[in-house]
Design a protein around this motif. Structure first.
Motif, PDB file in Angstrom:
ATOM      1  N   MET A 113      12.262  -0.188   9.827  1.00  0.00           N
ATOM      2  CA  MET A 113      11.851  -1.650  10.418  1.00  0.00           C
ATOM      3  C   MET A 113      10.239  -1.810  10.228  1.00  0.00           C
ATOM      4  O   MET A 113       9.686  -2.868   9.789  1.00  0.00           O
ATOM      5  N   ASN A 114       9.465  -0.977  10.473  1.00  0.00           N
ATOM      6  CA  ASN A 114       7.898  -0.758  10.578  1.00  0.00           C
ATOM      7  C   ASN A 114       7.631  -0.998   9.132  1.00  0.00           C
ATOM      8  O   ASN A 114       6.793  -1.592   8.737  1.00  0.00           O
ATOM      9  N   GLU A 115       8.347  -0.406   8.056  1.00  0.00           N
ATOM     10  CA  GLU A 115       8.027  -0.494   6.638  1.00  0.00           C
ATOM     11  C   GLU A 115       8.061  -1.991   6.161  1.00  0.00           C
ATOM     12  O   GLU A 115       7.367  -2.379   5.479  1.00  0.00           O
ATOM     13  N   ILE A 116       9.386  -2.514   6.696  1.00  0.00           N
ATOM     14  CA  ILE A 116       9.819  -3.960   6.117  1.00  0.00           C
ATOM     15  C   ILE A 116       8.563  -4.897   6.723  1.00  0.00           C
ATOM     16  O   ILE A 116       8.122  -5.776   5.856  1.00  0.00           O
ATOM     17  N   GLU A 117       8.270  -4.607   8.140  1.00  0.00           N
ATOM     18  CA  GLU A 117       7.267  -5.594   8.867  1.00  0.00           C
ATOM     19  C   GLU A 117       5.862  -5.353   8.144  1.00  0.00           C
ATOM     20  O   GLU A 117       5.274  -6.400   7.922  1.00  0.00           O
ATOM     21  N   GLY A 118       5.655  -4.246   7.904  1.00  0.00           N
ATOM     22  CA  GLY A 118       4.050  -3.984   7.194  1.00  0.00           C
ATOM     23  C   GLY A 118       4.113  -4.801   5.778  1.00  0.00           C
ATOM     24  O   GLY A 118       3.075  -5.241   5.338  1.00  0.00           O
ATOM     25  N   ASN A 119       5.423  -4.807   5.071  1.00  0.00           N
ATOM     26  CA  ASN A 119       5.203  -5.366   3.492  1.00  0.00           C
ATOM     27  C   ASN A 119       5.183  -6.733   3.798  1.00  0.00           C
ATOM     28  O   ASN A 119       4.516  -7.498   2.947  1.00  0.00           O
ATOM     29  N   LYS A 120       5.856  -7.345   4.758  1.00  0.00           N
ATOM     30  CA  LYS A 120       5.723  -8.657   5.033  1.00  0.00           C
ATOM     31  C   LYS A 120       4.355  -9.156   5.137  1.00  0.00           C
ATOM     32  O   LYS A 120       3.776 -10.137   4.839  1.00  0.00           O
ATOM     33  N   GLU A 121       3.765  -8.376   6.048  1.00  0.00           N
ATOM     34  CA  GLU A 121       2.205  -8.477   6.429  1.00  0.00           C
ATOM     35  C   GLU A 121       1.355  -8.734   5.123  1.00  0.00           C
ATOM     36  O   GLU A 121       0.299  -9.447   4.829  1.00  0.00           O
ATOM     37  N   GLU A 122       1.740  -7.730   4.337  1.00  0.00           N
ATOM     38  CA  GLU A 122       0.851  -7.566   3.028  1.00  0.00           C
ATOM     39  C   GLU A 122       1.016  -8.842   2.269  1.00  0.00           C
ATOM     40  O   GLU A 122       0.015  -9.187   1.526  1.00  0.00           O
ATOM     41  N   GLU A 123       2.285  -9.298   2.262  1.00  0.00           N
ATOM     42  CA  GLU A 123       2.709 -10.339   1.197  1.00  0.00           C
ATOM     43  C   GLU A 123       2.260 -11.791   1.689  1.00  0.00           C
ATOM     44  O   GLU A 123       1.772 -12.558   1.288  1.00  0.00           O
ATOM     45  N   GLU A 124       1.839 -11.959   3.262  1.00  0.00           N
ATOM     46  CA  GLU A 124       1.327 -12.914   3.741  1.00  0.00           C
ATOM     47  C   GLU A 124      -0.267 -13.217   3.532  1.00  0.00           C
ATOM     48  O   GLU A 124      -0.787 -14.253   3.654  1.00  0.00           O
ATOM     49  N   ASN A 125      -0.862 -11.945   3.438  1.00  0.00           N
ATOM     50  CA  ASN A 125      -2.310 -11.778   3.326  1.00  0.00           C
ATOM     51  C   ASN A 125      -2.675 -11.994   1.924  1.00  0.00           C
ATOM     52  O   ASN A 125      -2.744 -12.367   0.886  1.00  0.00           O
TER      53      ASN A 125
END
Length: 125
Positions: A113-125
């Motif tokens: 879940m932490n990996e998924i959230e981290g990937n989402k943040e990267e995509e948003e930036n």
């Protein structure tokens, strides 16, 4: 200090095979956790199922691990604490800071879940 390290693709399982997590072990544990982190692993599952007793210096070692792995978007998950150790973590209110779960499966879920959230943040930036 007796322990095993099982390196997986997404995380490392660090199993402390000691009954006491106290001032005699704390410096070595901090060093080993930081060494594994320096090898490039950003997620660590800390299995403390063997630990029957912990003191403040032992908790300090866990906090060092938490800090190191959280710095770069990773996660440090403590798994399988015995009741006495879990009570100490709760009394010191570290359950609000540390990720503590009952099983390896729950820890793996938290890591993914932490990996998924981290990937989402990267995509948003």
């Amino acid at each position: 200090m007796k322990y095993t390290v099982d390196k997986k693709e997404q995380y490392v399982i660090f199993t402390l095979q000691e009954e006491k997590l106290d001032s005699s072990l704390s410096p070595d544990l901090k060093s080993e956790l930081l060494t594994v982190h320096a090898e490039g692993y950003k997620n660590l599952m800390m299995d403390i199922s063997h630990v029957k007793y912990a003191d403040s210096s032992g908790l300090s070692a866990l906090l060092v691990g938490h800090r190191a792995y959280s710095e770069n978007g990773g996660i440090f998950v403590i798994t399988s604490p015995q009741e006495h150790v879990l009570k100490l973590i709760k009394i010191s209110m570290l359950d609000k800071v540390l990720h503590v779960v009952r099983s390896h499966e729950e820890a793996a879920d938290a890591i993914f879940m932490n990996e998924i959230e981290g990937n989402k943040e990267e995509e948003e930036n």
